[in-house]
Design a protein around this motif. Structure first.
Motif, PDB file in Angstrom:
ATOM      1  N   LYS A 135       0.735  -1.308   0.019  1.00  0.00           N
ATOM      2  CA  LYS A 135       0.066  -0.006  -0.080  1.00  0.00           C
ATOM      3  C   LYS A 135       0.967   1.272  -0.020  1.00  0.00           C
ATOM      4  CE  LYS A 135      -3.810  -2.294   2.698  1.00  0.00           C
ATOM      5  NZ  LYS A 135      -4.303  -2.191   4.091  1.00  0.00           N
ATOM      6  N   GLN A 136       1.936   1.111   1.106  1.00  0.00           N
ATOM      7  CA  GLN A 136       2.804   2.482   1.007  1.00  0.00           C
ATOM      8  C   GLN A 136       3.420   2.856  -0.283  1.00  0.00           C
ATOM      9  OE1 GLN A 136       5.326   1.935   4.273  1.00  0.00           O
ATOM     10  NE2 GLN A 136       3.925   1.352   5.870  1.00  0.00           N
ATOM     11  N   ASN A 155       4.707  10.786  -5.981  1.00  0.00           N
ATOM     12  CA  ASN A 155       5.944  11.441  -6.213  1.00  0.00           C
ATOM     13  C   ASN A 155       6.469  10.778  -7.357  1.00  0.00           C
ATOM     14  OD1 ASN A 155       6.428  12.522  -3.438  1.00  0.00           O
ATOM     15  ND2 ASN A 155       6.002  10.502  -2.843  1.00  0.00           N
ATOM     16  N   GLY A 156       5.791   9.827  -8.071  1.00  0.00           N
ATOM     17  CA  GLY A 156       6.295   9.382  -9.310  1.00  0.00           C
ATOM     18  C   GLY A 156       7.516   8.774  -9.253  1.00  0.00           C
ATOM     19  N   MET A 208      -4.951   8.435  -7.959  1.00  0.00           N
ATOM     20  CA  MET A 208      -4.683   8.847  -6.404  1.00  0.00           C
ATOM     21  C   MET A 208      -6.322   8.968  -6.011  1.00  0.00           C
ATOM     22  SD  MET A 208      -2.533   8.930  -4.297  1.00  0.00           S
ATOM     23  CE  MET A 208      -3.203   8.808  -2.831  1.00  0.00           C
ATOM     24  N   ASP A 209      -6.901   9.406  -6.851  1.00  0.00           N
ATOM     25  CA  ASP A 209      -8.301   9.512  -6.642  1.00  0.00           C
ATOM     26  C   ASP A 209      -9.058   8.128  -6.226  1.00  0.00           C
ATOM     27  OD1 ASP A 209      -8.358  12.186  -6.687  1.00  0.00           O
ATOM     28  OD2 ASP A 209      -9.204  12.255  -8.893  1.00  0.00           O
TER      29      ASP A 209
END
Length: 185
Positions: free
Chosen positions: A15-16, A24-25, A90-91
């Protein structure tokens, strides 16, 4: 296999890793303090589901990297490189269900006749890899259970995943491997 503590650590790490990459790409640094058993080379898959539908699944079937490194790599790949799906955004991150499967080393099933596979494969315990020439398909153990496959259906679907005809498992030039998986959700 690995301890529940180490497995749950890998689940949190997956998850992290995805969240950090989406924000951050780039890949985050490997944590410094992790269960030492995760230095062992193990096969690892990360599966992402959204609303009970597959959203991404990528892994290493062979134990080619330490479990900690393999998990970080395949987590990101499942989110952004699974060719079957668009990249995770991210959404939608918070709506994903995460699963890490740690695999045993694949074992070639040696049979004299194809019917012997029915004695060698156990639904719910075994995952399959089928290889014919350069074509290779893998289905995790939970796929058979979730889809209520019998052994023959499981063999057929693994062949189809490899892009070969469903009955290829009966061909002598086809290799069938089994492995077990430890699942953390």
């Amino acid at each position: 296999m690995i301890s529940d503590n180490a497995g749950n650590y890998l689940l949190d790490l997956a998850k992290q890793s995805i969240k950090y990459y989406l924000e951050n790409g780039e890949k985050m640094e490997k944590p410094k303090d992790y269960p030492i058993e995760l230095d062992e080379n193990l096969g690892v898959f990360v599966t992402l589901n959204k609303n009970n539908y597959l959203r991404g699944c990528i892994g290493y079937p062979e134990p080619i990297l330490p479990a900690i490194d393999a998990t970080m790599e395949v987590a990101i790949a499942a989110a952004v490189n699974d060719p079957r799906f668009p990249q995770v955004t991210m959404d939608e991150f918070e709506s994903l269900d995460f699963e890490v499967t740690v695999l045993t080393k694949p074992e070639l099933i040696i049979v004299a006749v194809p019917d012997q596979y029915f004695e060698e494969i156990e639904i719910g315990r075994d995952g399959l890899i089928i290889q014919k020439g350069y074509s290779r398909g893998l289905l995790l153990p939970q796929v058979a259970t979730e889809n209520k496959f019998g052994i023959e259906e499981f063999l057929e679907h693994t062949c189809m995943k490899a892009g070969i005809s469903a009955d290829s498992w009966m061909d002598e030039s086809c290799d069938v491997y089994k492995f077990q998986g430890q699942i953390f959700k």
